[in-house]
Write an enzyme that holds these catalytic residues in place. Structure first.
Site, PDB file in Angstrom:
ATOM      1  N   CYS A  79       0.843  -1.201   0.000  1.00 52.55           N
ATOM      2  CA  CYS A  79       0.000   0.000   0.000  1.00 52.55           C
ATOM      3  C   CYS A  79       0.885   1.261   0.000  1.00 52.55           C
ATOM      4  CB  CYS A  79      -0.977  -0.015   1.165  1.00 52.55           C
ATOM      5  SG  CYS A  79      -2.336   1.157   0.965  1.00 52.55           S
ATOM      6  N   HIS A 168      -3.640  -5.007   0.367  1.00 57.08           N
ATOM      7  CA  HIS A 168      -3.123  -5.496   1.649  1.00 57.08           C
ATOM      8  C   HIS A 168      -3.191  -7.029   1.687  1.00 57.08           C
ATOM      9  CE1 HIS A 168      -2.642  -1.749   3.979  1.00 57.08           C
ATOM     10  NE2 HIS A 168      -3.601  -1.288   3.200  1.00 57.08           N
ATOM     11  N   GLU A 170      -1.934  -8.942   3.845  1.00 54.78           N
ATOM     12  CA  GLU A 170      -1.867  -9.445   5.222  1.00 54.78           C
ATOM     13  C   GLU A 170      -3.227  -9.597   5.885  1.00 54.78           C
ATOM     14  OE1 GLU A 170      -1.387  -4.901   5.641  1.00 54.78           O
ATOM     15  OE2 GLU A 170      -1.069  -6.470   4.158  1.00 54.78           O
TER      16      GLU A 170
END
Length: 510
Positions: A79, A168, A170
Site C-alpha cells: 500500500c 493489503h 496481510e
C-alpha cells in the site's frame, strides 16, 4: 544465525497483521519504526514496508532509502510502501478519483514467483486514497484490478528486486495474501522457515544461560500465561536461582491463589505466595474511581514485591512476561513513545532496585507464547486460561470495593466459568468474566421480595484483543448460568448479558 525479516512501520493499523503472517510461515520478523537506524544486522533476509495513514505526496510524508535497502536485500512495499517505492523509483502517484476501499479482484498480468500457487482473479483487499498512475521504465506490472491499473509491480534493475502491492495481502479478506507473503519470504528472500516453537525454546534457554550465568532473578508471577511461560523458560536456564513472588491481592478469581501455587509446585518453579488481601482491602475502602483503584493496586503491589525482594540476598535481575504487542505499543512511528503502558510493572519499580531486565517473550505474540509454553511443558490449565486484568476483580466491581462484593463476584464468576467449560464453550472464547454492577433491583424468591445486586456476563471472541466481538452464546447456556447464579449466590437476583463489541466498547467495563 537467526534469519530475520524487518517490517518498517509507517503507522498502518495492519502492521501487526504483516508480522503475524510472516511468523505463521515460521520466519522470524521484527517491527521497527521506519526511521530506525542501523537496521542491517547479520541474518537480515528481506524488508517489508507497511501501509500508512499518510499520503506520499504530503510535505512531511515518511520516506526511507528504498534503493539503498534493495542493494542489500529484497524489498516488498505494501500500500503506502508500494506507492513510496514507485515514487522513489521515478513513477507517479496521485490522488485517486475516489477512495478505493474494500474487496477487489486481482487479475495476474505476468507470471512471477510471487504468485506461485495463486489462482487468477483472487480476492484482495484495498484501503487507500492515492493511486500509482505511472511506473518508471525499469518496472513491470504484475497485476491489475478492475479499477486499479497498477495493483502489483516489481523492478529488476537492482541486484535484488523490489516488489510493490497496492492491496493489503496481510488481511483476512485477501484470500491468498498470506501465500503471497510466504512466496516473498521463501522464493524471493530465501528464508528456510526454521523458526518454530521448539527452536525458540532451545535457543532462548541457551541464551538465558549465557546472559544470566550464576546470577539470581526475581519475578512477579500472576498465574497467567505470559508470566508463567516466561518463568518456565528462565527456570529451565537457571533452576532454583529464579525466585518467583505470587501476591494474593484478594482480587483474584475464586480459589485461584491456591490452585496456581499447586500448579507452580507441579512445574517445579521456586515460588513464594504472599497473602496481602487485608492490605489491599484496607487501601481500596471507599474508592470508586477506576483509575484511582488501578493506581492503588499497582502501588501496593510494588511495595509488597519490593519488600519481598529485599528479603532475598544477591538479586541482580528482574524477569518479566512482556510480550510483543506491549513492546510495539510503546513505540511510535514519530519517535520514541513518551509513556509506557501502565501494566508494565518495570515502569513503576523503585529506582533503588536497579535490576537488569530479563524478558524472554519480548518478541512473541500471544498465540506464539501459548505454543512455546506447550513446547516447554507448561500445563494446559495455565495455557488455556482466559486473559485476566492486572487489577483483578477491582475493575469488574463497578464502584467501591468491599469483601462482601468480592465474594459475590467470585462466586458468580466461578459458576459462569465452570458453565462455559461444562458446555464446551470456554475454548471458543477469547475472554469471559462477570461484572458486578452498582445496581440493585427488586426480585421475588418464593414468597419473599428481594432487593439485591445485578451481575453482567461478558464474553468476547478475538484474535489478539485489539478488537473483539461479543460471543453469541446459546440461549440455553445463558438460561442455565443465570439460574445457577441466582439460585446459588445470595445477594444477586438479576443476570444480564453484555452484547457490546470493541470498538466502540472495551472488553473490560473499567
Amino acid at each position: 544465525m537467526l534469519e530475520k525479516i524487518l517490517i518498517l512501520d509507517f503507522g498502518s493499523q495492519y502492521t501487526q497483521l504483516i508480522a503475524r503472517a510472516v511468523r505463521e510461515a515460521n520466519v522470524y520478523c521484527e517491527i521497527v519504526p521506519y526511521h530506525q537506524k542501523n537496521i542491517y544486522e547479520p541474518g537480515l533476509k528481506g524488508i517489508i514496508l507497511s501501509g500508512s495513514p499518510f499520503s506520499v505526496n504530503e510535505e512531511n510524508a515518511p520516506v526511507v532509502d528504498v534503493l539503498g535497502m534493495a542493494a542489500r536485500v529484497p524489498v516488498m512495499g505494501i500500500c503506502y510502501g508500494a506507492q513510496l517505492t514507485a515514487k522513489i523509483l521515478g513513477g507517479t502517484v496521485e490522488k485517486s478519483d475516489k477512495r478505493e476501499y474494500g474487496r477487489a479482484t486481482l487479475s495476474i498480468e505476468k507470471d512471477d514467483v510471487l504468485f506461485y500457487g495463486i489462482k487468477n482473479n483472487s480476492q484482495v483487499w484495498m484501503s487507500h486514497s492515492d493511486t500509482i498512475k505511472k511506473l518508471p521504465g525499469e518496472c513491470e506490472i504484475l497485476g491489475i484490478t478492475q479499477s486499479i491499473p497498477i495493483a502489483a509491480f516489481k523492478n529488476n534493475f537492482q541486484e535484488n528486486i523490489v516488489y510493490g502491492l497496492q492491496f493489503h495481502p496481510e488481511v483476512y479478506h485477501s484470500d491468498e495474501g498470506k501465500t503471497m507473503i510466504k512466496n516473498f519470504l521463501v522464493q524471493i528472500c530465501g528464508c528456510t522457515q526454521s523458526w518454530t516453537a521448539a527452536s525458540f525454546v532451545d535457543e532462548t534457554v541457551a541464551e538465558l544461560k549465557q546472559k544470566i550465568g550464576n546470577k539470581k532473578v526475581i519475578m512477579a508471577l500472576s498465574g497467567g500465561v505470559d508470566s508463567t511461560v516466561a518463568a518456565t523458560l528462565i527456570h529451565k536456564a537457571i533452576g532454583k536461582n529464579l525466585y518467583g513472588i505470587f501476591v494474593d491481592n484478594g482480587l483474584l478469581r475464586k480459589g485461584e491463589f491456591e490452585q496456581v501455587l499447586k500448579t507452580y509446585e507441579k512445574i517445579g518453579l521456586n515460588v513464594k505466595g504472599i497473602d496481602a488481601k487485608e492490605l489491599f482491602y484496607s487501601a481500596l475502602e471507599g474508592k470508586t474511581d477506576p483509575e484511582e483503584k488501578r493506581k492503588i493496586i499497582g502501588g501496593l503491589f510494588i511495595e509488597v514485591f519490593d519488600r519481598e525482594a529485599h528479603n532475598i540476598t544477591g538479586i541482580d535481575m528482574l524477569g518479566q512476561g512482556t510480550i510483543y504487542p506491549d513492546v510495539i505499543e510503546s513505540l511510535s512511528v514519530h519517535g520514541p513513545s513518551a509513556t509506557i503502558k501502565s501494566h508494565h510493572n518495570v515502569g513503576g519499580l523503585p529506582d533503588t532496585m536497579k535490576l537488569e531486565l530479563v524478558e524472554p517473550l519480548r518478541y512473541l505474540f500471544k498465540d506464539e507464547v501459548r505454543r512455546v509454553g506447550a513446547e516447554a511443558g507448561v500445563p494446559a490449565e495455565i495455557l488455556s486460561r482466559h486473559p485476566f486484568p492486572g487489577p483483578g476483580l477491582s475493575i469488574r466491581i463497578l464502584g467501591d470495593i468491599t469483601p462482601e462484593k468480592i465474594r459475590l463476584l467470585q462466586d458468580a464468576d466461578a459458576i459462569y466459568t465452570e458453565g462455559l467449560k461444562k458446555y464446551d464453550l470456554y475454548h471458543t472464547i477469547w475472554q469471559a468474566g462477570a461484572i458486578l454492577l452498582p445496581v440493585k433491583s427488586v426480585g421475588v424468591m418464593g414468597d419473599e421480595r428481594t432487593y439485591e445486586f445485578t451481575v453482567a456476563l461478558r464474553a468476547v471472541t478475538s484474535v489478539d484483543g485489539m478488537t473483539a466481538d461479543w460471543a453469541h452464546l446459546p440461549y440455553d447456556f445463558l438460561a442455565h448460568v443465570s439460574n445457577e447464579i441466582i439460585n446459588n449466590v445470595k445477594g444477586i437476583n438479576r443476570v444480564v448479558y453484555d452484547i457490546s463489541s470493541k470498538p466502540p466498547a472495551t472488553i473490560e467495563w473499567e
